[in-house]
Structure formats: C-alpha cells, structure tokens
Design a protein around this motif. Structure first.
Motif, mmCIF file in Angstrom:
data_model
loop_
_atom_site.group_PDB
_atom_site.id
_atom_site.type_symbol
_atom_site.label_atom_id
_atom_site.label_comp_id
_atom_site.label_asym_id
_atom_site.label_seq_id
_atom_site.Cartn_x
_atom_site.Cartn_y
_atom_site.Cartn_z
ATOM 1 N N ASP A 208 0.823 -1.205 0.000
ATOM 2 C CA ASP A 208 0.000 0.000 0.000
ATOM 3 C C ASP A 208 0.855 1.252 0.000
ATOM 4 O O ASP A 208 1.963 1.279 0.548
ATOM 5 N N TYR A 210 0.779 5.534 0.740
ATOM 6 C CA TYR A 210 0.067 6.574 1.480
ATOM 7 C C TYR A 210 0.505 7.954 1.000
ATOM 8 O O TYR A 210 1.686 8.183 0.720
ATOM 9 N N THR A 230 -1.185 9.770 -8.350
ATOM 10 C CA THR A 230 -0.893 8.386 -7.982
ATOM 11 C C THR A 230 0.307 7.922 -8.793
ATOM 12 O O THR A 230 0.741 8.608 -9.731
ATOM 13 N N LYS A 248 -9.257 9.282 6.135
ATOM 14 C CA LYS A 248 -8.499 8.355 5.289
ATOM 15 C C LYS A 248 -9.385 7.888 4.139
ATOM 16 O O LYS A 248 -10.417 7.257 4.358
ATOM 17 N N ARG A 250 -9.610 5.957 0.210
ATOM 18 C CA ARG A 250 -8.926 4.882 -0.515
ATOM 19 C C ARG A 250 -9.103 5.026 -2.023
ATOM 20 O O ARG A 250 -10.197 5.313 -2.512
ATOM 21 N N LYS A 252 -8.522 2.409 -4.895
ATOM 22 C CA LYS A 252 -8.275 0.981 -5.027
ATOM 23 C C LYS A 252 -7.305 0.673 -6.181
ATOM 24 O O LYS A 252 -7.393 1.246 -7.267
ATOM 25 N N GLY A 255 -1.653 0.849 -5.635
ATOM 26 C CA GLY A 255 -0.456 0.599 -4.849
ATOM 27 C C GLY A 255 0.585 -0.189 -5.622
ATOM 28 O O GLY A 255 0.662 -0.117 -6.855
ATOM 29 N N ASN A 262 -3.417 -0.779 -2.487
ATOM 30 C CA ASN A 262 -4.211 0.437 -2.653
ATOM 31 C C ASN A 262 -3.383 1.674 -2.335
ATOM 32 O O ASN A 262 -2.336 1.589 -1.705
ATOM 33 N N GLN A 263 -3.900 2.816 -2.782
ATOM 34 C CA GLN A 263 -3.341 4.095 -2.337
ATOM 35 C C GLN A 263 -4.325 4.705 -1.349
ATOM 36 O O GLN A 263 -5.526 4.769 -1.606
ATOM 37 N N TYR A 264 -3.789 5.130 -0.214
ATOM 38 C CA TYR A 264 -4.618 5.779 0.799
ATOM 39 C C TYR A 264 -4.246 7.250 0.876
ATOM 40 O O TYR A 264 -3.062 7.613 0.929
#
Length: 298
Positions: A208, A210, A230, A248, A250, A252, A255, A262-264
């Motif tokens: 993941d 962030y 991203t 937070k 997400r 989907k 990542g 995923n990217q948070y």
C-alpha cells in the motif's frame, strides 16, 4: 620420533571429542590445500592427528604408546589411510558445501563430486515509478570461485530486468550468473534484492501507498473534487462536505505489487495565513458568524 597430536591440534590431553573436532575443523579450514592459506604438509599432519584422537580405541593406544601405536597392532593411519572413526566426509561436507570428500581428492578420500557454485546477492535501488512500471539495471557481479587459491575479485557487468510490480526487499533470481561451480558443477545464481527509494510525497507500507493530501478549509467544509496524484497517473476524487483533517480515503489498486495494493489519501486541512488586515477581518467575521469550539468535550 613420537608426534604430539594434542599439541598439533592445539588442545589439552583431556579435551573432549567435541573440542577435538572443533579444533580440527578450524585448522583444516585454514590449511586445506584448496584454500589461499593452504599448506599440504600441515594439512596432512593435522589430519593424521585428528584420525587418531577422534577414535576412542586409537586415542587410548596413542596415550599409552605415542604415535608409534600403529606398530603395536592397532591398524590405523599408517596402514589403512583415513579409516577408523574420523568422519572426514561429514566434516568436509559442512566446510565445503557437502558432496563427500574434499576438493582435490587425495589422502585416501573419494574424488569430490561436481557441485553448484555459490549464489551472490546484489542490492538494487529503484524508484517507486520504476517499481510500478518495471525497469532494467546493469550490475557488476563477482566471477570465479571464491574458495579457489587463485581467486581474484574480478567483476563483470550483467543486464537484469526488474519486473513491474516489485515491492520492498523482494528477491529476483538470475540463473547461472553467480560464482563458478566446483569440479565442473553449474554456476550459482545472482539474487537481486530490491530496495525502494524514499519519495518526497508517498510512504510505502507493504503493497500500500500513502499520500498526505492538503486541502483548504472551504474545500473541507463545502466539499470539492480534487486531483490526486498516484503512481499510475492522476485521478479525480470527491472530498465530501464536512471532511475533517486525518480522514483516510482509498483509491483501489493504485499501490504496488503484481496484484496491486491500494493508495490511501490522508486529508490534511491547511489554514491560510491572516497576512493582511482584510484577512484578519474575515477570520473575525467567521468567528462571530460561526461560533465553534472543537475542544468542547475536553
């Protein structure tokens, strides 16, 4: 002249079997003829000492009669080579990677079998973008056999492919590019260990990613659509009205990994400075018009 086998191995006359074996292993590793520090004469001498002291019956005869005990009917080193109780196959299997017997043969041992060369690990630093998209690297690897007495630390460049989707400390095996094999055996492999470069905006946790997302107070209060970077390009994301700092969100599948994580997005509300009198007046009006105490529960 009688030889002092205990002195040759550097142990006391009361040494245990384990102590004798440990002393022999250490000296054999140093003086083995295939080693850069090898000394065939010394190696024969310590092997003769170990052959006797590792066998309970021969050691007892030696303690009574000295190194001439073979002539008193004990059999042993002078008659049958490295027979008896000395487990040289076990010792040299551990020291040189298995295979029964040691390199170079001799001293009554069977000829060493071909064995694969040792692997070598090379660490490669890649960016997060390269980790997502894949890349190529040219790396230098050592050549030859490091256990050979003629070994020199030469290197040769090889080109390797870092596949898309790699993660931190993932290992990639490149067949046959490691150290040379033993006795005609195949070469070892090169193990590429991936290390990810730090990024000024993203943090990585496993697969993941962030990202701290700064937004304005009015975007947080009223809601907005903002453009989010991203590792695979920018996307539009809706910020709901009333979003608080630390929320937070997400995205989907943006990542790392062959099955991407995923990217948070972590929302951070940034307050503009009151740089002018007009700015201060606006904040004062907000305070009057929207009385709000975020510490009311304290």
């Amino acid at each position: 002249m009688s030889k002092d086998y205990y002195a040759i191995l550097g142990v006391s006359r009361s040494a245990s079997d384990a102590e004798i074996k440990k002393a022999y292993r250490k000296m054999a590793a140093k003086y083995h003829p295939d080693k850069p520090t090898g000394d065939e004469s010394k190696f024969k001498e310590i092997s003769e000492a170990y052959e006797t002291l590792s066998d309970a019956e021969k050691r007892s005869m030696y303690d009574q009669f000295g190194s001439d005990y073979q002539q008193r009917g004990a059999g042993g080193f002078g008659g049958g080579g490295f027979g008896g109780g000395a487990d040289f196959g076990d010792i040299f299997g551990d020291m040189f990677g298995g295979g029964g017997g040691f390199a170079g043969g001799g001293f009554g041992q069977q000829q060493a079998r071909p064995r694969k060369g040792e692997d070598q690990t090379v660490k490669v630093m890649v960016s997060l973008t390269e980790a997502v998209e894949g890349t190529e690297r040219t790396i230098n690897v050592q050549t030859g056999n490091p256990h050979s007495s003629s070994y020199s630390y030469d290197t040769t460049p090889i080109k390797v492919r870092i596949p898309a989707g790699v993660t931190q400390e993932q290992k990639i095996r490149v067949k046959g590019k490691g150290f040379s094999g033993f006795n005609g055996g195949p070469n070892g492999d090169v193990i590429i260990q991936v290390n990810l470069q730090k990024h000024p905006h993203y943090r990585v946790e496993g697969k993941d990613v962030y990202l701290d997302l700064p937004i304005t107070p009015w975007e947080a209060a009223l809601g907005a659509k903002v453009e989010i970077p991203t590792l695979k390009g920018k996307v539009k994301m809706a910020i709901a009205a009333g979003t608080q700092s630390g929320a937070k969100l997400r995205i989907k599948g943006r990542g790392l990994g062959t099955e991407p994580g995923n990217q948070y997005v972590i929302v951070q509300i940034h307050t503009p400075p009151a740089a002018t009198d007009e700015d201060k007046a606006l904040y004062e009006k907000m305070a009057e018009q929207m009385p709000f105490n975020p510490r009311a529960d304290f």
